[in-house]
Motif scaffolding. Structure first.
Motif, PDB file in Angstrom:
ATOM      1  N   ALA A 312      29.272  15.975 -20.437  1.00  0.00           N
ATOM      2  CA  ALA A 312      28.182  15.525 -19.558  1.00  0.00           C
ATOM      3  C   ALA A 312      26.832  15.973 -20.095  1.00  0.00           C
ATOM      4  N   TRP A 313      26.771  17.188 -20.646  1.00  0.00           N
ATOM      5  CA  TRP A 313      25.496  17.712 -21.171  1.00  0.00           C
ATOM      6  C   TRP A 313      24.932  16.808 -22.261  1.00  0.00           C
ATOM      7  N   LYS A 314      25.810  16.281 -23.123  1.00  0.00           N
ATOM      8  CA  LYS A 314      25.374  15.398 -24.208  1.00  0.00           C
ATOM      9  C   LYS A 314      24.818  14.090 -23.648  1.00  0.00           C
ATOM     10  N   ASN A 315      25.339  13.664 -22.502  1.00  0.00           N
ATOM     11  CA  ASN A 315      24.901  12.414 -21.880  1.00  0.00           C
ATOM     12  C   ASN A 315      23.758  12.625 -20.888  1.00  0.00           C
ATOM     13  N   GLY A 316      23.200  13.836 -20.867  1.00  0.00           N
ATOM     14  CA  GLY A 316      22.025  14.085 -20.049  1.00  0.00           C
ATOM     15  C   GLY A 316      22.278  14.507 -18.626  1.00  0.00           C
ATOM     16  N   ASN A 317      23.473  15.067 -18.355  1.00  0.00           N
ATOM     17  CA  ASN A 317      23.809  15.458 -16.985  1.00  0.00           C
ATOM     18  C   ASN A 317      24.374  16.871 -16.904  1.00  0.00           C
ATOM     19  N   PHE A 318      24.226  17.469 -15.728  1.00  0.00           N
ATOM     20  CA  PHE A 318      25.059  18.592 -15.345  1.00  0.00           C
ATOM     21  C   PHE A 318      26.244  17.995 -14.594  1.00  0.00           C
ATOM     22  N   GLN A 319      27.435  18.456 -14.865  1.00  0.00           N
ATOM     23  CA  GLN A 319      28.598  18.001 -14.104  1.00  0.00           C
ATOM     24  C   GLN A 319      29.515  19.187 -13.877  1.00  0.00           C
ATOM     25  N   PHE A 320      29.789  19.459 -12.614  1.00  0.00           N
ATOM     26  CA  PHE A 320      30.611  20.609 -12.252  1.00  0.00           C
ATOM     27  C   PHE A 320      31.807  20.148 -11.427  1.00  0.00           C
ATOM     28  N   GLY A 352      30.932  21.210  -6.849  1.00  0.00           N
ATOM     29  CA  GLY A 352      31.272  20.112  -7.743  1.00  0.00           C
ATOM     30  C   GLY A 352      30.286  18.985  -7.577  1.00  0.00           C
ATOM     31  N   GLY A 353      29.974  18.283  -8.644  1.00  0.00           N
ATOM     32  CA  GLY A 353      29.042  17.163  -8.551  1.00  0.00           C
ATOM     33  C   GLY A 353      28.331  16.902  -9.860  1.00  0.00           C
ATOM     34  N   THR A 354      27.489  15.880  -9.865  1.00  0.00           N
ATOM     35  CA  THR A 354      26.762  15.472 -11.063  1.00  0.00           C
ATOM     36  C   THR A 354      25.292  15.264 -10.728  1.00  0.00           C
ATOM     37  N   ILE A 355      24.415  15.749 -11.586  1.00  0.00           N
ATOM     38  CA  ILE A 355      22.986  15.517 -11.411  1.00  0.00           C
ATOM     39  C   ILE A 355      22.322  15.500 -12.791  1.00  0.00           C
ATOM     40  N   SER A 356      21.268  14.731 -12.934  1.00  0.00           N
ATOM     41  CA  SER A 356      20.594  14.574 -14.216  1.00  0.00           C
ATOM     42  C   SER A 356      19.952  15.879 -14.674  1.00  0.00           C
TER      43      SER A 356
END
Length: 387
Positions: A312-320, A352-356
């Motif tokens: 996710a970091w490579k694609n521009g996101n935090f994802q937990f 848990g979740g995803t954010i830019s």
């Protein structure tokens, strides 16, 4: 009070609540307003999703945080439309009220006077040559290309180095600081993306040796190119090895991610495509796409994971996914170049979740605060975490 007809009062209270100046009576009004929304009013149906809930979801960038006490393996991801609707009303109403009252300008002026501006990370890296010379790479470039005789950026712009320093005769170290990330194309055509606070070392004979061997610290995503070389009388495929301390990843395929920060548990290798062999000491395991190997001390364990989370970091996101607050804050600290301080007991709840990663740190922290499980205060470049 008819809460649905008095959004301006609610937004004023919400603003005061965020600033910590709301009275007990105002907090009670806010909580009754929130409770006045009914879940059944916002049920999903094809083509009739409530516009307010859609806007709330967009404003919070898909971040769906569900707190789970004492059940770390059952963290849920629920699109809570009631919460999104309330969030959207607050955001839009607060924006209108702040504009009308000129409070936004006052708030920004006050914050800038006492607070350092904390912005997301960007392309930033340093290349260190064997003679000790360091080259600060340009931030407006997408990445670096290294071949056996020259250095250049991915757009073709050259980097000047002394003529007597041939690149195939010296070791190089590419490193990113906190708040930095960079892409590099190696002499064999392999591509590497470095996350914040990471480095990769290329030996002097990388381009010519039978084994392509690099050393990694931190986190990187690899896309390894096929390469052959004449060896012992015949053309053979060149192995690609990544060393992290005394652990080694031997590439049998192409796309994989390695996370090896010193402050985190073990070394994680996640495979997206092909296959890799992970080793420590005399132990080795081969993993397949969709699997992750965790090396701790001399032990290797494997599991099936969501590979999107790993990259996710490579694609521009935090994802937990089912992460504790300390793990979440490690990623945030590296990306925004801040120090994290815990005040009082640390929450045991999971997130848990995803954010830019392109959002200001204040938005990321505000999203985490919406769970009610944790609160933050920013002082300079320090983020104070409170329950």
């Amino acid at each position: 009070m008819d809460f649905r007809q008095d959004n301006r009062s609610i937004t004023e209270i919400a603003y005061k609540r965020l600033q910590g100046t709301a009275s007990d009576e105002e907090i009670e009004i806010y909580e009754r307003w929130y409770a006045s929304f009914k879940d059944e009013e916002l049920e999903l149906g094809e083509g009739d999703v409530d516009a307010t809930s859609q806007l709330g979801a967009g404003l919070y960038s898909k971040l769906m945080l569900k707190v789970s006490k004492e059940q770390p393996k059952k963290t849920s991801y629920i699109i809570h439309l009631k919460w999104f609707a309330a969030a959207a009303v607050l955001v839009l109403g607060m924006a209108y009220w702040l504009y009308q009252s000129n409070a936004l300008n006052k708030l920004l002026n006050n914050q800038s006077a006492r607070q350092v501006q904390i912005v997301p990370g960007k392309a930033k890296a340093t290349l260190k040559l064997a003679n000790g010379r360091s080259i600060l790479l340009q931030e407006n470039e997408d990445g670096l290309v290294i071949d056996s005789k020259s250095l250049k950026y991915t757009d073709g712009t050259g980097i000047v180095i002394p003529e007597n320093q041939l690149l195939n005769r010296q070791e190089m170290i590419l490193s990113t600081p906190k708040g930095g990330t960079y892409q590099v194309v190696l002499p064999d055509g392999s591509k590497v993306w470095l996350n914040a606070l990471s480095s990769i070392k290329l030996p002097a004979d990388f381009a010519s040796a039978f084994e392509r061997h690099v050393e990694l610290s931190g986190e990187a995503y690899f896309e390894v190119a096929k390469s052959k070389i004449r060896y012992q009388g015949s053309q053979k495929r060149r192995p690609f090895l990544v060393s992290v301390g005394n652990r080694t990843v031997e590439v049998l395929g192409t796309h994989f991610n390695i996370k090896s920060y010193a402050e985190e548990k073990g070394v994680k290798t996640t495979l997206l495509e092909g296959s890799v062999r992970v080793g420590t000491g005399n132990k080795y395991k081969v993993i397949s796409p969709g699997q992750q190997a965790l090396v701790t001390n001399d032990n290797i364990s494997t599991s099936t994971v969501d590979v999107e989370e790993a990259v996710a970091w490579k694609n521009g996101n935090f994802q937990f996914a089912d992460e504790d607050i300390q793990h979440v804050m490690l990623d945030i600290a590296r990306w925004y170049n801040v120090e994290v301080v815990y005040q009082g007991a640390v929450t045991k709840e999971r997130f848990g979740g995803t954010i830019s990663r392109n959002k200001p740190i204040t938005e990321v922290l505000a999203s985490l605060e919406e769970t009610g499980a944790v609160h933050f205060k920013i002082e300079g470049r320090s983020v104070i975490v409170m329950r």
